[in-house]
Design a protein around this motif. Structure first.
Motif, short mmCIF file in Angstrom:
data_model
loop_
_atom_site.label_atom_id
_atom_site.label_comp_id
_atom_site.label_asym_id
_atom_site.label_seq_id
_atom_site.Cartn_x
_atom_site.Cartn_y
_atom_site.Cartn_z
N CYS A 156 0.83 -1.20 0.00
CA CYS A 156 0.00 0.00 0.00
C CYS A 156 0.86 1.26 0.00
O CYS A 156 0.66 2.17 -0.81
CB CYS A 156 -0.92 -0.03 1.22
N MET A 157 1.85 1.33 0.90
CA MET A 157 2.69 2.52 1.03
C MET A 157 3.55 2.75 -0.21
O MET A 157 3.82 3.90 -0.59
CB MET A 157 3.58 2.41 2.26
N ALA A 158 3.98 1.67 -0.84
CA ALA A 158 4.84 1.81 -2.03
C ALA A 158 4.12 2.58 -3.12
O ALA A 158 4.71 3.47 -3.78
CB ALA A 158 5.27 0.44 -2.54
N GLY A 159 2.84 2.27 -3.34
CA GLY A 159 2.09 2.99 -4.37
C GLY A 159 1.58 4.33 -3.91
O GLY A 159 1.77 5.36 -4.57
N ASP A 160 0.93 4.34 -2.74
CA ASP A 160 0.29 5.58 -2.27
C ASP A 160 1.31 6.66 -1.95
O ASP A 160 1.16 7.82 -2.37
CB ASP A 160 -0.54 5.28 -1.03
N ALA A 161 2.34 6.31 -1.19
CA ALA A 161 3.34 7.32 -0.80
C ALA A 161 4.10 7.84 -2.02
O ALA A 161 4.45 9.02 -2.08
CB ALA A 161 4.31 6.74 0.22
N GLY A 189 -1.85 9.79 -5.09
CA GLY A 189 -1.56 8.57 -4.35
C GLY A 189 -2.55 7.47 -4.66
O GLY A 189 -2.18 6.31 -4.83
N PHE A 190 -3.83 7.84 -4.76
CA PHE A 190 -4.86 6.87 -5.09
C PHE A 190 -4.65 6.31 -6.50
O PHE A 190 -4.82 5.11 -6.75
CB PHE A 190 -6.24 7.51 -4.97
N PHE A 191 -4.28 7.18 -7.44
CA PHE A 191 -4.03 6.74 -8.82
C PHE A 191 -2.86 5.76 -8.87
O PHE A 191 -2.97 4.69 -9.47
CB PHE A 191 -3.73 7.96 -9.70
N PHE A 192 -1.73 6.12 -8.27
CA PHE A 192 -0.57 5.24 -8.26
C PHE A 192 -0.91 3.91 -7.60
O PHE A 192 -0.55 2.84 -8.10
CB PHE A 192 0.59 5.90 -7.53
N GLY A 193 -1.58 3.99 -6.46
CA GLY A 193 -1.87 2.78 -5.72
C GLY A 193 -2.82 1.85 -6.44
O GLY A 193 -2.58 0.64 -6.53
N LEU A 194 -3.92 2.39 -6.99
CA LEU A 194 -4.94 1.56 -7.61
C LEU A 194 -4.53 1.07 -8.99
O LEU A 194 -4.54 -0.14 -9.26
CB LEU A 194 -6.26 2.35 -7.71
N ALA A 216 -11.74 -5.18 -8.47
CA ALA A 216 -11.54 -6.01 -7.28
C ALA A 216 -10.76 -5.28 -6.20
O ALA A 216 -10.92 -5.56 -5.01
CB ALA A 216 -10.82 -7.30 -7.65
N THR A 217 -9.90 -4.35 -6.59
CA THR A 217 -9.02 -3.68 -5.62
C THR A 217 -9.45 -2.25 -5.31
O THR A 217 -8.78 -1.57 -4.52
CB THR A 217 -7.57 -3.67 -6.13
N LEU A 218 -10.55 -1.80 -5.89
CA LEU A 218 -10.98 -0.41 -5.70
C LEU A 218 -11.27 -0.11 -4.23
O LEU A 218 -10.74 0.87 -3.67
CB LEU A 218 -12.23 -0.14 -6.55
N LEU A 219 -12.10 -0.92 -3.59
CA LEU A 219 -12.44 -0.67 -2.19
C LEU A 219 -11.23 -0.81 -1.26
O LEU A 219 -10.97 0.08 -0.44
CB LEU A 219 -13.56 -1.60 -1.75
N PRO A 220 -10.45 -1.91 -1.35
CA PRO A 220 -9.27 -2.02 -0.47
C PRO A 220 -8.31 -0.86 -0.63
O PRO A 220 -7.77 -0.34 0.36
CB PRO A 220 -8.64 -3.35 -0.89
N GLU A 221 -8.08 -0.42 -1.87
CA GLU A 221 -7.15 0.68 -2.09
C GLU A 221 -7.69 1.98 -1.52
O GLU A 221 -6.94 2.76 -0.91
CB GLU A 221 -6.88 0.83 -3.59
#
Length: 418
Positions: A156-161, A189-194, A216-221
């Motif tokens: 999570c942190m790798a993408g969001d941060a 951050g949301f774009f990178f993460g999702l 599938a990953t929209l809500l968890p992200e």
């Protein structure tokens, strides 16, 4: 000896003979793989080094100039020590991840990115939660729930941060106010993460469809992102409101605040990821031997290789041992790797459907945590500030140590543009 004992003894003898007959071949494959691992580690170290050097060169030069100012104090010296340790952490993790610890490829790069932002803290967490203590033990080592949650949080942190920090560097150059900075940083951050770290890198594990992985990953992200920003927004806004120098990406203090914000952001994100992993809504630490480089289950013969790898290090595991370990982790034989990837040791296919009411409750809680972070930032910071303007409220405060070295003459005593 009755027939039952004879059959059991014969089966055990056969398994041991099979294990030892293949041991030499496994050692040979490992020697061949070691060269590949060293080459991968070299490439990873080179890429990480280039990223670190690109980010650190100008701030280090600014810090060196600032330290000569009488009012600089020890902040910049401390940050230089921090980033030197960060460089050493990146070097060690690149070597260990690509030569000896069989984490999934996406997790290898996730750990390296997080190490860039969190330095020696990443080293400590990695050592306790992911580094394989003995060859062939990674699956069992990462099985506990807290380690699975660490893996989910690191991903999570790798993408969001990454998205947040990239956006923060850009908006500081555009001189936008911090309320707009925070909004753009959240979206980035949301774009990178999702779209990158979740859907793109994990689509093979989620059926192979990119847009199916997005759904599938929209809500968890989104839930994870709320937790991350609940910690990052107040950290960045409060500290930058009291130190104009820290608003510029050419300052070492900017990167120091980014590091601290990432660490603080991981705190509220961790319990959210615990819930996501425990419900099978998000993956855990994972291991390459069980799930391959892209996350797809490896063929069944690879499971036999795992047995022989265990035996080659004196453990002499039989298939019955793996069945017992699978029962301890809540899975059947051959499913232990999938369980390790999906969290608390239960394969996703065995997870009960998460009630919609539970998702709504956790969503509301994540928004409340995010709102609390924004409120703290508004009370103790100044959302109207920008990198190009000192507001009247902040101009009345005494600049932090070393701030004068980055400000033009007169800017420390009035509220004019600098």
């Amino acid at each position: 000896m009755d027939n039952k004992d004879f059959v059991a003894t014969s089966r055990e003898d056969f398994m041991h003979q099979h294990v030892f007959s293949e041991h030499a071949a496994i050692r040979q494959r490992r020697r061949q793989g070691a060269g590949t691992g060293r080459a991968s580690a070299g490439r990873a170290l080179a890429v990480s080094g280039l990223i670190f050097a690109a980010l650190a060169s100008t701030p280090f030069a600014q810090a060196e100039a600032t330290m000569h100012a009488r009012s600089s104090g020890g902040v910049d010296k401390l940050l230089i020590v921090w980033f030197v340790l960060t460089g050493l952490t990146i070097a060690y993790l690149a070597w260990d991840l690509f030569t000896r610890t069989p984490a999934m490829k996406v997790m290898k790069w996730g750990w390296l990115l997080v190490a860039v932002y969190t330095g020696p803290v990443a080293f400590i967490v990695y050592w306790l939660s992911c580094r394989e203590p003995e060859p062939g033990t990674h699956e069992e080592f990462v099985a506990p729930q807290w380690k699975q949650t660490v893996g989910s949080t690191i991903h999570c942190m790798a993408g969001d941060a990454t998205g947040v920090i990239v956006a923060a560097a850009i908006t500081s150059l555009l001189h936008t106010p911090m309320w707009l900075d925070s909004l753009l940083e959240y979206l980035a951050g949301f774009f990178f993460g999702l779209f990158i770290f979740q859907a793109l890198f994990m689509k093979d594990m989620l059926g192979g469809s990119y847009w199916g992985a997005v759904r599938a990953t929209l809500l968890p992200e989104w839930l994870s992102m709320n937790g991350v920003m609940a910690g990052m927004i107040p950290t960045m806004v409060i500290l930058m409101s009291h130190d104009m120098a820290a608003m510029h990406p050419t300052s070492i203090r900017f990167w120091g605040i980014m590091s601290l914000a990432t660490l603080v952001g991981a705190i509220p994100a961790y319990p959210i990821n615990w819930w996501l992993v425990s419900k099978g809504l998000k993956h855990g630490m994972g291991t390459e031997r069980a799930l391959g480089r892209g996350g797809s289950p490896v063929p069944e013969p690879a499971m036999a290789d795992r047995e022989m790898a265990h035996a080659g290090h004196g453990q002499h595991k039989t298939s019955m041992d793996h069945m017992q370990m699978g029962r301890r982790m809540g899975t059947s034989q051959g499913d232990t790797g999938t369980a390790a990837m999906h969290g608390s040791g239960r394969g996703a296919e065995h997870q009960p459907e998460v009630p919609a009411s539970s998702k709504v409750i956790v969503s509301i809680l994540s928004l409340l945590v995010l709102a609390l972070g924004i409120l703290i930032a508004a009370v103790y910071g100044d959302f109207s500030m920008s990198a190009g303007k000192m507001p009247s409220q902040a101009s009345k405060e005494r600049p932090m140590a070393g701030m004068e070295a980055h400000m033009p003459p007169g800017a420390a005593t009035n509220s004019s543009h600098h």
